[in-house]
Design a protein around this motif. Structure first.
Motif, PDB file in Angstrom:
ATOM      1  N   PHE B 235      -2.186   9.553 -18.275  1.00  0.00           N
ATOM      2  CA  PHE B 235      -3.529   9.923 -17.846  1.00  0.00           C
ATOM      3  C   PHE B 235      -4.295   8.683 -17.397  1.00  0.00           C
ATOM      4  O   PHE B 235      -4.220   7.631 -18.034  1.00  0.00           O
ATOM      5  CB  PHE B 235      -4.278  10.620 -18.979  1.00  0.00           C
ATOM      6  N   ILE B 236      -4.995   8.874 -16.295  1.00  0.00           N
ATOM      7  CA  ILE B 236      -5.746   7.754 -15.755  1.00  0.00           C
ATOM      8  C   ILE B 236      -6.795   7.280 -16.769  1.00  0.00           C
ATOM      9  O   ILE B 236      -7.396   8.087 -17.482  1.00  0.00           O
ATOM     10  CB  ILE B 236      -6.404   8.159 -14.406  1.00  0.00           C
ATOM     11  N   ARG B 237      -6.959   5.984 -16.792  1.00  0.00           N
ATOM     12  CA  ARG B 237      -7.939   5.320 -17.676  1.00  0.00           C
ATOM     13  C   ARG B 237      -7.685   5.598 -19.156  1.00  0.00           C
ATOM     14  O   ARG B 237      -8.566   5.471 -19.989  1.00  0.00           O
ATOM     15  CB  ARG B 237      -9.375   5.714 -17.287  1.00  0.00           C
ATOM     16  N   THR B 292      -4.431   7.404 -10.004  1.00  0.00           N
ATOM     17  CA  THR B 292      -3.576   8.588 -10.153  1.00  0.00           C
ATOM     18  C   THR B 292      -2.487   8.567  -9.090  1.00  0.00           C
ATOM     19  O   THR B 292      -2.560   7.811  -8.115  1.00  0.00           O
ATOM     20  CB  THR B 292      -4.395   9.888  -9.996  1.00  0.00           C
ATOM     21  N   ARG B 323      -5.107  12.973 -14.003  1.00  0.00           N
ATOM     22  CA  ARG B 323      -6.380  12.931 -14.727  1.00  0.00           C
ATOM     23  C   ARG B 323      -6.156  13.516 -16.112  1.00  0.00           C
ATOM     24  O   ARG B 323      -5.391  14.471 -16.251  1.00  0.00           O
ATOM     25  CB  ARG B 323      -7.425  13.794 -14.017  1.00  0.00           C
ATOM     26  N   ASP B 324      -6.830  12.974 -17.097  1.00  0.00           N
ATOM     27  CA  ASP B 324      -6.669  13.542 -18.432  1.00  0.00           C
ATOM     28  C   ASP B 324      -7.322  14.909 -18.473  1.00  0.00           C
ATOM     29  O   ASP B 324      -6.708  15.916 -18.706  1.00  0.00           O
ATOM     30  CB  ASP B 324      -7.229  12.614 -19.513  1.00  0.00           C
ATOM     31  N   THR B 326     -10.462  17.146 -16.218  1.00  0.00           N
ATOM     32  CA  THR B 326     -11.422  17.116 -15.127  1.00  0.00           C
ATOM     33  C   THR B 326     -12.803  17.304 -15.734  1.00  0.00           C
ATOM     34  O   THR B 326     -13.062  18.315 -16.378  1.00  0.00           O
ATOM     35  CB  THR B 326     -11.103  18.231 -14.114  1.00  0.00           C
ATOM     36  N   ASP B 393     -16.019  14.308 -12.418  1.00  0.00           N
ATOM     37  CA  ASP B 393     -15.146  14.525 -11.266  1.00  0.00           C
ATOM     38  C   ASP B 393     -15.742  15.559 -10.311  1.00  0.00           C
ATOM     39  O   ASP B 393     -15.518  15.495  -9.110  1.00  0.00           O
ATOM     40  CB  ASP B 393     -13.766  15.005 -11.732  1.00  0.00           C
ATOM     41  N   VAL B 577     -10.994  18.110  -6.713  1.00  0.00           N
ATOM     42  CA  VAL B 577     -10.652  16.784  -7.262  1.00  0.00           C
ATOM     43  C   VAL B 577      -9.392  16.199  -6.615  1.00  0.00           C
ATOM     44  O   VAL B 577      -8.773  15.296  -7.150  1.00  0.00           O
ATOM     45  CB  VAL B 577     -10.476  16.833  -8.801  1.00  0.00           C
ATOM     46  N   ASP B 579      -6.373  17.418  -6.209  1.00  0.00           N
ATOM     47  CA  ASP B 579      -5.123  17.573  -6.952  1.00  0.00           C
ATOM     48  C   ASP B 579      -3.966  17.305  -5.982  1.00  0.00           C
ATOM     49  O   ASP B 579      -3.900  17.896  -4.902  1.00  0.00           O
ATOM     50  CB  ASP B 579      -5.029  19.007  -7.497  1.00  0.00           C
TER      51      ASP B 579
END
Lengths: 241, 760
Positions: B235-237, B292, B323-324, B326, B393, B577, B579
């Motif tokens: 997951f981002i961040r 991502t 993304r973890d 949204t 997001d 977002v 995807d």
């Protein structure tokens, strides 16, 4: 079949996508407080940002029109209506899909036949789910006003009953004849509120508004309690509510 | 065939034998009695003489013969399997070729014999045993590397090409079992390095496997990356942990450092650990992906002087960074049914982190109650639209009139959040939306897919009439509305959904927008989307979508109603977002993996804003990682599907492709992906014998590992073969002809008669 009862025409009708008070019209004493709903709807419009339909809709048991009104009130001063299996099944699906039911027992008697009948009816519709008193920290008591006492025309029970489903309570039952506290016209109210008088009536309006607000917003207020934690570094607060 | 002999009588009738026996006893007894008065020693001699004569007579009567059973060994197949992959040749002159790409191998290659040499020697020295075994078994000699191949016996000890580039050992053994039904056993000469399923448990076999161990050989000194364990997605961040399992031989106790690097070679994290003397050392590396997409990373561990191979000290892995959750900010001007059901849907989605702000009371509403008796809180506009906005997001305005609450400058932030930061924005209809919300001349108007036109004098901006909704051609194919792949069926399905009431007016689609649904009465847009800067926006001009989720029955009855509404919002949020699954330009590699020294292709699917294939598009794709960046040459395989041949990668590493697509002079989209380039062969990634695997393989099959100098297994197989024979017939031969018994019988009886007369 749905019918519209005359009410106060404040806003132009925009179809039933807005909040509308819908009441179950069954054979028997389905509307003991005949002017209460219209008066209450007026109060909602005055005090909140909700712009309700001014007309009161009536729903005949078994009518598909039920699904156009996500809020349904079942009121009575005698016995809880006996609904056939098709009508009962329709109410079950309605609740499962997001519909909200408010049952107002207008008898003013503890454990009346109406209340017992309502509890038995919904108990049979949702086996395994309990109808129980709502705890004082339930979102219902803080969805708009902070409610500490449970009012109505009479104070039969100092709490509301409810049935939980997932994380919400789509069925609320009041034993205190809440609508009885609203009934009246421009010349005055039909019933005295006992024992608290006009303060109790005001609290009844607040409770009614909280019920409608809860039907529309669910656990929004509970979520808001966590927002300060979510929005870290929150400093100054600006703007209107 | 093995003859087995036994004595039988041709005249073995029991009656005959009884009669002959009685006659013999009577004759012996009468002869003995008749010799009374004769000297006892002479009398005993006469008894012996009579006994011998009678014995010959009995032979004449019973006719002794020799019976011979003829038996045959079943000779089931017995496999002798030799692993001829490159790893077997490590530490030998035959490794020279492999050592060219790994100079550190060269020294060790010269220093000691390889496992291949040992295997050759063992096969040569056990030729006599194989010869003996061939009496009871049908030997099948196989070499396995990429696949099993049968060879002749003489070839066995002369195998010189240990050059297979992979060893699917488990798979090969299973294939051998299938190819030779009734296989009695398999003798396996291998290092036990299954390069296709490394680390996997060997399968159970229908035949015992007897791996030969060459324990006297010293394992090569080496440090290698055994595996890199990664989560299925990252997951981002959010920090992600990867575990590097390092194997070592000869370097136990030394400190090793492991590093993880991104595709550009930047070190993201390093960690040190002390190497275990035996077994694996696990090193956990934690790093935080900040973008991502399909990302590739490399891992390396310290290379010590004297290692057999440095090529196995690094590895690459891919990671799908998503993304973890949204984060959606929903701001609504009033608690409505549309808001209730939208909140309910978004809150039920485990992939969405929803924050809602509802205006429960407007400045116009009566305030008869003290604030401390109300549960209302101020609207934290500054936090939401200034400080925390970048953490979201998607922002949704649902029937929200910003005027009394949000300064215009914050709307500029929202517009910048969409255009510059790639955020998503949606406006849902209602009396307070679009023109009714006063958005006409605000920064929000610039990011909406619908232009807010001037309203007619006295006309309401929200029309509370029934909507005759229909999907447009673009909408029927767009992922947001695609419940059914067939466009016509999808449109019919949409029209069968519960009807809607109420629609915003004075709106027209902007040229760059795509209208997905409209009111067929007047062509007014009902739903439209638009790419705006690096972000995306959506407009829905009704507040009655909630009707889809509370239907009485019809085609979306039952769970279907909930499903239609859920699918719509899930896809809308995903589209907003960006995807990756919903992107218009999407690259992929058809090959299972890309290897150094092998050709691979890159495919690119191109769809227009309506998600229709784009033919004749102009693709510009740059590949980096294989040396100098090169531009790919694309050919259109079919409408909207393009293919390019990638140049060969000379060494393992990470490749990166960035593709920009244009059609008709307009940009269609962009995609980029990183991918790992595996070594040409995994054979030299692990050196030495994997005894653990061989033990497990033997145990799973009912065999056992035996040392090269231990002859007991081959002997046991021989004994088992001997015991496992079948009798196919018999032959009976009289020992002597009739007269050979008769003449001595007559002679002995004659002597008996003559001596009795003389000694009496």
């Amino acid at each position: 079949m749905a019918a519209i009862l005359p009410g106060r025409a404040v806003l132009a009708a925009s179809g039933p996508t807005r909040f509308a008070w819908a009441q179950l019209k069954y054979a028997g004493s389905w509307n003991p407080n005949t002017r209460a709903a219209a008066r209450f709807v007026e109060m909602i419009e005055r005090r909140t940002s909700i712009e309700p339909m001014p007309e009161i809709a009536t729903i005949v048991p078994g009518s598909e029109a039920l699904f156009e009104y996500p809020f349904l009130c079942i009121s009575g001063r005698a016995v809880f209506p006996r609904l056939d299996s098709a009508a009962a099944d329709m109410i079950r699906r309605y609740v499962e899909r997001g519909g909200f039911v408010f049952v107002d027992d207008s008898t003013g008697i503890p454990d009346s036949g109406f209340f017992e009948g309502a509890a038995a009816f919904f108990g049979s519709l949702f086996p395994g789910r309990k109808i129980s008193p709502l705890q004082s920290d339930h979102t219902l008591y803080q969805s708009f006003y902070l409610i500490r006492e449970i009012p109505g025309r009479k104070v039969v029970r100092p709490f509301m009953f409810g049935m939980d489903m997932d994380d919400t309570t789509p069925l609320i039952i009041c034993q205190n004849d809440l609508l009885g506290a609203f009934d009246g016209d421009a010349s005055g109210y039909t019933h005295q509120c006992e024992p608290g008088g006009e303060r109790q009536r005001e609290m009844s309006f607040r409770m009614g508004i909280n019920i409608v607000m809860y039907a529309l917003t669910g656990n929004y207020k509970k979520e808001q309690a966590h927002i300060p934690f979510i929005l870290k570094r929150r400093k100054g607060i600006q703007g209107a509510p | 065939m093995i003859p087995l002999r036994e004595l039988v009588f041709l005249n073995a009738d029991p009656a005959w034998m009884l009669a002959a026996g009685l006659v013999a006893i009577i004759s012996l007894a009468s002869g003995f009695l008749a010799s009374r008065g004769i000297d006892p020693r002479k009398r005993f001699a006469l008894f012996l003489l009579r006994f011998a004569a009678l014995a010959f007579v009995l032979a004449v009567v019973l006719r002794p013969a020799e019976k011979e059973d003829i038996s045959r060994a079943k000779r089931p197949p017995l496999a002798v399997i030799v692993d001829t992959s490159k790893s077997m040749a490590a530490n030998s002159p035959s490794l020279a070729e492999a050592a060219r790409s790994s100079p550190s191998l060269a020294d060790t290659a010269r220093s000691s014999p390889s496992l291949a040499d040992a295997a050759r020697g063992w096969l040569e020295s056990h030729k006599p045993e194989f010869e003996r075994l061939s009496r009871y078994y049908r030997p099948v000699f196989l070499r396995v590397d990429e696949s099993p191949r049968e060879i002749s016996g003489p070839e066995l000890s002369q195998i010189d090409a240990f050059s297979g580039s992979s060893t699917p050992l488990s798979r090969s053994l299973e294939a051998v079992g299938k190819s030779y039904p009734g296989l009695a056993a398999a003798i396996l000469v291998s290092d036990g390095r299954d390069t296709v399923n490394p680390g996997s448990q060997p399968p159970s076999m229908a035949f015992p496997v007897y791996p030969v161990a060459f324990s006297e050989r010293k394992q090569p000194n080496d440090v290698w990356i055994e595996t890199v364990d990664t989560p299925p997605v990252a997951f981002i961040r959010t920090p992600v942990d990867i575990q590097v399992r390092v194997g070592a031989s000869g370097f136990g106790g030394r400190n090793v450092t492991a590093r993880v690097c991104d595709a550009d070679g930047n070190v993201l994290k390093s960690a040190a650990a002390r190497l275990e003397a035996t077994g694996e050392t696990a090193i956990t590396l934690s790093f935080t992906p900040n973008r991502t997409g399909r990302k590739a990373y490399s891992v390396d561990v310290t290379t010590f002087p004297g290692e057999a191979s440095a090529a196995n000290n690094s590895a690459q892995f891919g990671l799908n960074v998503v993304r973890d959750k949204t984060r959606v900010l929903l701001v609504a001007g009033s608690p409505t049914w549309d808001v209730k059901f939208l909140r309910r849907r978004l809150a039920q989605d485990p992939g969405i982190d929803l924050i809602t702000f509802l205006i429960l009371r407007t400045p116009m509403d009566m305030t008869l109650v003290p604030q401390n008796e109300m549960s209302l809180i101020p609207f934290p506009t500054k936090e939401l639209f200034s400080e925390e906005l970048p953490t979201f997001d998607v922002v949704i305005f649902d029937d929200f009139n910003f005027g009394p609450y949000v300064p215009v400058q914050y709307l500029e932030n929202v517009a910048a959040f969409v255009k510059n930061s790639g955020g998503g924005f949606a406006m849902i209809g209602g009396e307070r939306s679009f023109a009714g919300g006063g958005y006409g001349n605000t920064p929000i108007a610039g990011i909406l897919p619908l232009s807010i036109g001037p309203s007619a004098p006295g006309a309401k901006s929200f029309e509370p009439a029934d909507v005759h909704a229909a999907l447009t051609s673009s909408g029927a194919a767009h992922p947001i509305f695609q419940w059914i792949p067939d466009k016509l069926e999808n449109r019919m399905f949409f029209e069968s959904l519960p009807g809607m009431t109420g629609m915003n007016r004075f709106l027209t689609a902007r040229p760059e927008a795509v209208v997905l649904a409209e009111d067929t009465k007047n062509g007014a847009p009902l739903a439209a989307v638009m790419e705006t800067g690096s972000g995306r926006s959506m407009a829905v001009t009704t507040d009655s979508l909630w009707r889809w989720t509370l239907p009485y029955g019809g085609p979306v009855g039952g769970q279907g109603g909930e499903g239609v509404y859920r699918d719509f919002w899930t896809r809308a949020i995903r589209w907003l977002v960006h995807d990756p699954e919903m992107e218009q330009v999407k690259c992929s590699i058809p090959e299972e993996n890309v290897r150094a020294g092998a050709r691979a292709r890159m495919e690119c699917r191109v769809l227009d804003r309506s998600y229709q294939p784009v033919g004749g598009a102009k693709l510009r794709g740059v590949l980096s990682g294989s040396g100098k960046p090169v531009e790919l040459r694309w050919i259109e395989k079919e409408a909207g599907l393009y293919e390019a041949k990638m140049p060969m990668f000379s060494s393992p590493g990470i490749g990166r492709v960035m593709v920009d697509v244009e059609s008709g002079g307009m940009s269609v989209g962009h995609d980029e992906m990183e991918f790992t380039v595996a070594p040409e062969s995994d054979e030299l990634m692990r050196l030495g014998v994997d005894r653990k695997y061989l033990d497990a393989l033997a145990a799973a099959s009912g065999g056992r590992v035996f040392e090269a100098e231990d002859a007991s297994v081959l002997k046991a197989l021989e004994e088992t073969g001997k015991a496992d024979t079948e009798i196919i017939g018999s032959r009976t031969d009289e020992i002597w002809p009739f007269w050979r018994y008769l003449i001595p019988a007559i002679a002995l009886f004659s002597a008996d008669w003559w001596l009795r007369r003389r000694w009496r």
